[in-house]
Design a protein around this motif. Structure first.
Motif, mmCIF file in Angstrom:
data_model
loop_
_atom_site.group_PDB
_atom_site.id
_atom_site.type_symbol
_atom_site.label_atom_id
_atom_site.label_comp_id
_atom_site.label_asym_id
_atom_site.label_seq_id
_atom_site.Cartn_x
_atom_site.Cartn_y
_atom_site.Cartn_z
ATOM 1 N N VAL A 27 80.006 -114.995 -71.860
ATOM 2 C CA VAL A 27 79.929 -116.005 -70.801
ATOM 3 C C VAL A 27 80.608 -115.507 -69.535
ATOM 4 O O VAL A 27 80.114 -115.728 -68.416
ATOM 5 C CB VAL A 27 80.543 -117.333 -71.277
ATOM 6 N N ALA A 28 81.714 -114.796 -69.669
ATOM 7 C CA ALA A 28 82.431 -114.301 -68.487
ATOM 8 C C ALA A 28 81.595 -113.295 -67.718
ATOM 9 O O ALA A 28 81.559 -113.312 -66.477
ATOM 10 C CB ALA A 28 83.757 -113.678 -68.906
ATOM 11 N N ALA A 69 78.925 -115.104 -65.867
ATOM 12 C CA ALA A 69 79.489 -115.776 -64.692
ATOM 13 C C ALA A 69 79.653 -114.815 -63.524
ATOM 14 O O ALA A 69 79.391 -115.176 -62.361
ATOM 15 C CB ALA A 69 80.832 -116.414 -65.042
ATOM 16 N N ASP A 88 77.411 -122.671 -76.582
ATOM 17 C CA ASP A 88 77.435 -121.904 -75.333
ATOM 18 C C ASP A 88 76.907 -122.696 -74.141
ATOM 19 O O ASP A 88 77.091 -122.278 -72.996
ATOM 20 C CB ASP A 88 76.562 -120.649 -75.470
ATOM 21 N N GLY A 106 77.490 -125.687 -72.590
ATOM 22 C CA GLY A 106 78.439 -126.171 -71.590
ATOM 23 C C GLY A 106 79.129 -125.053 -70.839
ATOM 24 O O GLY A 106 79.171 -125.061 -69.597
ATOM 25 N N PRO A 107 79.681 -124.056 -71.546
ATOM 26 C CA PRO A 107 80.324 -122.946 -70.838
ATOM 27 C C PRO A 107 79.375 -122.194 -69.911
ATOM 28 O O PRO A 107 79.782 -121.786 -68.817
ATOM 29 C CB PRO A 107 80.821 -122.046 -71.977
ATOM 30 N N LEU A 108 78.130 -122.010 -70.320
ATOM 31 C CA LEU A 108 77.183 -121.320 -69.440
ATOM 32 C C LEU A 108 76.869 -122.151 -68.204
ATOM 33 O O LEU A 108 76.774 -121.607 -67.092
ATOM 34 C CB LEU A 108 75.893 -120.982 -70.196
ATOM 35 N N ARG A 109 76.704 -123.445 -68.379
ATOM 36 C CA ARG A 109 76.452 -124.280 -67.202
ATOM 37 C C ARG A 109 77.652 -124.269 -66.266
ATOM 38 O O ARG A 109 77.502 -124.176 -65.047
ATOM 39 C CB ARG A 109 76.094 -125.709 -67.613
ATOM 40 N N ASP A 110 78.844 -124.323 -66.837
ATOM 41 C CA ASP A 110 80.055 -124.236 -66.019
ATOM 42 C C ASP A 110 80.160 -122.879 -65.326
ATOM 43 O O ASP A 110 80.760 -122.769 -64.244
ATOM 44 C CB ASP A 110 81.299 -124.451 -66.886
ATOM 45 N N ALA A 111 79.582 -121.838 -65.944
ATOM 46 C CA ALA A 111 79.638 -120.481 -65.384
ATOM 47 C C ALA A 111 78.587 -120.257 -64.309
ATOM 48 O O ALA A 111 78.494 -119.156 -63.761
ATOM 49 C CB ALA A 111 79.453 -119.453 -66.497
ATOM 50 N N TRP A 170 72.540 -129.563 -72.623
ATOM 51 C CA TRP A 170 72.414 -129.162 -71.221
ATOM 52 C C TRP A 170 72.608 -130.356 -70.288
ATOM 53 O O TRP A 170 73.371 -130.283 -69.308
ATOM 54 C CB TRP A 170 71.049 -128.514 -70.973
ATOM 55 N N ALA A 197 76.198 -131.481 -70.248
ATOM 56 C CA ALA A 197 77.094 -130.575 -69.541
ATOM 57 C C ALA A 197 76.993 -130.753 -68.035
ATOM 58 O O ALA A 197 77.908 -130.363 -67.296
ATOM 59 C CB ALA A 197 76.787 -129.125 -69.909
#
Length: 236
Positions: free
Chosen positions: A172-173, A176, A196, A198-203, A231, A234
């Motif tokens: 994910v990092a 981003a 993954d 939520g973290p991907l959308r946040d990224a 999705w 998120a």
């Protein structure tokens, strides 16, 4: 595409409506879909009914004729409700569109025809996606005229058996970092699981592409609905 599917305009064979929310993006895998008894058409129908917005028809081993037949069938089944694109094969896209099927465009890899050529051949209203996962790729995209590429498929996020020759996983990092350096919407792909989303959308993801998480599921519709709900949740 708009986040509110109920309010979204009808899908045509061209580009997605303006915006950077592509939602859940199904990439088909013929072997997985058939192994679990649904077939590509069954998976595509169930996924789109659950809210998937893009279906990429991918079959690396199919002949051009067989891929054209599969693409036409998918377009007839779901092309009025989702964007149907073809993996790699610009020739198949052109043949399908020539025959009047609702095929939006193509998703290209780095070894396929250049994105600028695809845009020139398909025209301004088609969809052109491109895989990008390195700094060099992003430099090349930045040098293209605006509007050449509609989205970037960025990955792999995690190692995945559906693409055995994939580059090192970004995590994910890493996703981003790439999404932050380009104005082109980025869709995360490669081993993407529910955790993954939520973290991907946040990224900074503009969507998530899913292969085995839907194609290999006992109930593809339920699996797709879970990804769509994750999705949408998120984004709140």
């Amino acid at each position: 595409m708009t986040a509110d599917r109920a309010a979204a305009p009808a899908v045509t064979a061209g580009r997605a409506p303006a915006g950077e929310d592509f939602g859940v993006y199904l990439v088909t895998d013929t072997e997985l879909a058939e192994r679990h008894g649904h077939g590509v058409l069954g998976v595509a129908r169930a996924a789109v009914a659950a809210g998937v917005r893009i279906v990429q028809v991918r079959d690396k081993t199919a002949s051009a004729r067989d891929l054209l037949a599969l693409t036409a069938a998918v377009a007839e089944a779901v092309g009025d409700r989702a964007l149907v694109v073809v993996d790699d094969r610009l020739d198949v896209v052109l043949a399908a569109r020539h025959a009047g099927h609702r095929v939006a465009g193509v998703h290209l890899g780095q070894s396929d025809v250049p994105a600028g050529v695809a845009r020139a051949v398909l025209g301004p209203d088609a969809h052109v996606g491109l895989t990008a996962n390195t700094t060099r790729h992003l430099v090349e995209v930045a040098a293209m005229p605006s509007g050449t590429v509609d989205l970037l498929g960025v990955g792999v996020v995690h190692p995945t058996s559906t693409k055995p020759d994939h580059p090192p996983a970004l995590g994910v990092a890493g996703f981003a970092r790439i999404a932050a350096t380009t104005p082109v919407p980025c869709v995360g792909i490669g081993g993407v699981e529910l955790a993954d989303v939520g973290p991907l959308r946040d990224a900074g993801a503009a969507g998530i592409a899913v292969v085995s998480g839907i194609c290999a599921a006992p109930d593809p519709g339920a699996a797709a609905a879970a990804f769509v709900a994750a999705w949408d949740g998120a984004g709140r």
